[in-house]
Scaffold this active site. Structure first.
Site, PDB file in Angstrom:
ATOM      1  N   ASP A 173      61.330  38.213  32.185  1.00 57.31           N
ATOM      2  CA  ASP A 173      60.315  37.272  32.639  1.00 57.31           C
ATOM      3  C   ASP A 173      60.142  37.478  34.139  1.00 57.31           C
ATOM      4  O   ASP A 173      61.060  37.226  34.916  1.00 57.31           O
ATOM      5  CB  ASP A 173      60.777  35.846  32.332  1.00 57.31           C
ATOM      6  CG  ASP A 173      59.764  34.794  32.731  1.00 57.31           C
ATOM      7  OD1 ASP A 173      58.782  35.119  33.439  1.00 57.31           O
ATOM      8  OD2 ASP A 173      59.951  33.622  32.345  1.00 57.31           O
ATOM      9  N   THR A 192      40.484  44.987  26.724  1.00 56.66           N
ATOM     10  CA  THR A 192      41.856  44.922  26.251  1.00 56.66           C
ATOM     11  C   THR A 192      41.938  43.937  25.082  1.00 56.66           C
ATOM     12  O   THR A 192      40.993  43.181  24.826  1.00 56.66           O
ATOM     13  CB  THR A 192      42.795  44.442  27.367  1.00 56.66           C
ATOM     14  OG1 THR A 192      42.435  43.089  27.715  1.00 56.66           O
ATOM     15  CG2 THR A 192      42.698  45.342  28.593  1.00 56.66           C
ATOM     16  N   PRO A 193      43.072  43.899  24.374  1.00 56.84           N
ATOM     17  CA  PRO A 193      43.243  42.888  23.329  1.00 56.84           C
ATOM     18  C   PRO A 193      43.074  41.466  23.846  1.00 56.84           C
ATOM     19  O   PRO A 193      42.644  40.583  23.098  1.00 56.84           O
ATOM     20  CB  PRO A 193      44.674  43.137  22.834  1.00 56.84           C
ATOM     21  CG  PRO A 193      44.890  44.588  23.074  1.00 56.84           C
ATOM     22  CD  PRO A 193      44.176  44.886  24.370  1.00 56.84           C
ATOM     23  N   TYR A 205      42.606  32.270  39.369  1.00 60.06           N
ATOM     24  CA  TYR A 205      42.820  33.708  39.183  1.00 60.06           C
ATOM     25  C   TYR A 205      42.463  34.473  40.453  1.00 60.06           C
ATOM     26  O   TYR A 205      43.209  35.357  40.888  1.00 60.06           O
ATOM     27  CB  TYR A 205      41.969  34.191  38.007  1.00 60.06           C
ATOM     28  CG  TYR A 205      42.122  35.658  37.699  1.00 60.06           C
ATOM     29  CD1 TYR A 205      43.247  36.128  37.039  1.00 60.06           C
ATOM     30  CD2 TYR A 205      41.142  36.568  38.059  1.00 60.06           C
ATOM     31  CE1 TYR A 205      43.394  37.477  36.749  1.00 60.06           C
ATOM     32  CE2 TYR A 205      41.276  37.915  37.775  1.00 60.06           C
ATOM     33  CZ  TYR A 205      42.412  38.366  37.117  1.00 60.06           C
ATOM     34  OH  TYR A 205      42.546  39.701  36.840  1.00 60.06           O
ATOM     35  N   ARG A 245      36.566  31.348  38.386  1.00 63.64           N
ATOM     36  CA  ARG A 245      37.856  32.046  38.411  1.00 63.64           C
ATOM     37  C   ARG A 245      38.648  31.621  39.649  1.00 63.64           C
ATOM     38  O   ARG A 245      39.250  32.444  40.330  1.00 63.64           O
ATOM     39  CB  ARG A 245      37.652  33.572  38.419  1.00 63.64           C
ATOM     40  CG  ARG A 245      36.986  34.138  37.199  1.00 63.64           C
ATOM     41  CD  ARG A 245      37.827  33.967  35.938  1.00 63.64           C
ATOM     42  NE  ARG A 245      37.268  34.695  34.809  1.00 63.64           N
ATOM     43  CZ  ARG A 245      36.290  34.235  34.030  1.00 63.64           C
ATOM     44  NH1 ARG A 245      35.755  33.048  34.266  1.00 63.64           N
ATOM     45  NH2 ARG A 245      35.853  34.969  33.011  1.00 63.64           N
TER      46      ARG A 245
END
Length: 257
Positions: free
Chosen positions: A63, A190-191, A155, A152
């Site tokens: 982590d 991406t996924p 982020y 955002r």
């Protein structure tokens, strides 16, 4: 060119998306790849992919918000491998919201992963690199480090911090043979993107995907392998003259919108 034979490369968050693409790319170029991944099964799956292709890799459950765990992982890796050549700080999470819709808990959660996680990775890696007199650090920032992006707030805060941490480390350790750069991607397919669309736009996935793709003037999102190719260049000896740089890979967003 762009060979990584004999080098040990740590990639955080290497179990999916961009991190997986970078891990596979670096292994193909001869690096021994070590993944630090919170999702242990995902990390092992990438290791298995690399092994099946003839590459060398290992995964460690870690982590990145836990400073002691990160340090222990890197110290143990250096003890086994005899050094650390490359660190790619890729692990990160996203958040959608503006100033008024972002809670303090939202901000703290993003900060812990996207800022403290990068800090922990570099703080654990730099002493080993400085002792060897060489090393390369590559941080995954974002175009949100360089331009405003709607909704955002948290982020963008975190990726702006990644950019300025990159510059600080590049300057502070240039005399110890350490290069530090960051990549600033626009949207990457991406996924995570697919899961986001399924969860938030059921039945409208394709339409919203096209809308998000058109944000890039080039008309599509980046592919993870394209980001990995840039990462390979910046971590290779061919980029030995590059440090303290933020490289957009944005399909024209910054200069053509």
């Amino acid at each position: 060119m762009f060979q990584l034979h004999g080098k040990t490369a740590v990639i955080t968050g290497g179990g999916s998306g961009i991190g997986r693409a970078i891990a596979r790319c670096f292994a193909r170029q001869g690096a021994h790849v070590a993944l630090l991944e919170r999702d242990a099964p995902a990390g092992q799956a990438v290791v298995d992919e690399i092994a099946q292709a003839g590459g060398a890799a290992e995964a460690q459950a870690c982590d990145m918000t836990d400073a002691d765990a990160v340090r222990q992982c890197l110290d143990a890796l250096v003890a086994r491998r005899g050094g650390l050549d490359i660190l790619v700080n890729n692990a990160g999470i996203a958040h959608i919201g503006n100033l008024t819709t972002t809670t303090g808990d939202d901000l703290d959660r993003i900060y812990q992963v996207n800022v403290k996680g990068v800090y922990h990775g570099m703080q654990a890696a730099v002493p080993h690199m400085a002792a060897a007199g060489r090393g390369v650090i590559l941080n995954l920032a974002s175009i949100a480090s360089l331009v405003g992006i709607k909704d955002r707030f948290a982020y963008s805060m975190s990726k702006g911090a990644v950019l300025t941490m990159t510059l600080s480390v590049a300057l502070d350790y240039i005399d110890q043979g350490i290069r530090c750069n960051c990549i600033c991607p626009a949207r990457v397919h991406t996924p995570f993107v697919d899961n986001f669309l399924r969860q938030n736009y059921p039945g409208q996935e394709q339409a919203v995907f096209q809308q998000l793709s058109q944000y890039q003037p080039i008309g599509r999102m980046a592919e993870p392998d394209e980001v990995a190719a840039l990462a390979l260049y910046l971590c290779s000896d061919e980029a030995a003259f590059i440090t303290g740089a933020a490289y957009p890979i944005d399909g024209g967003v910054i200069n053509l919108r």
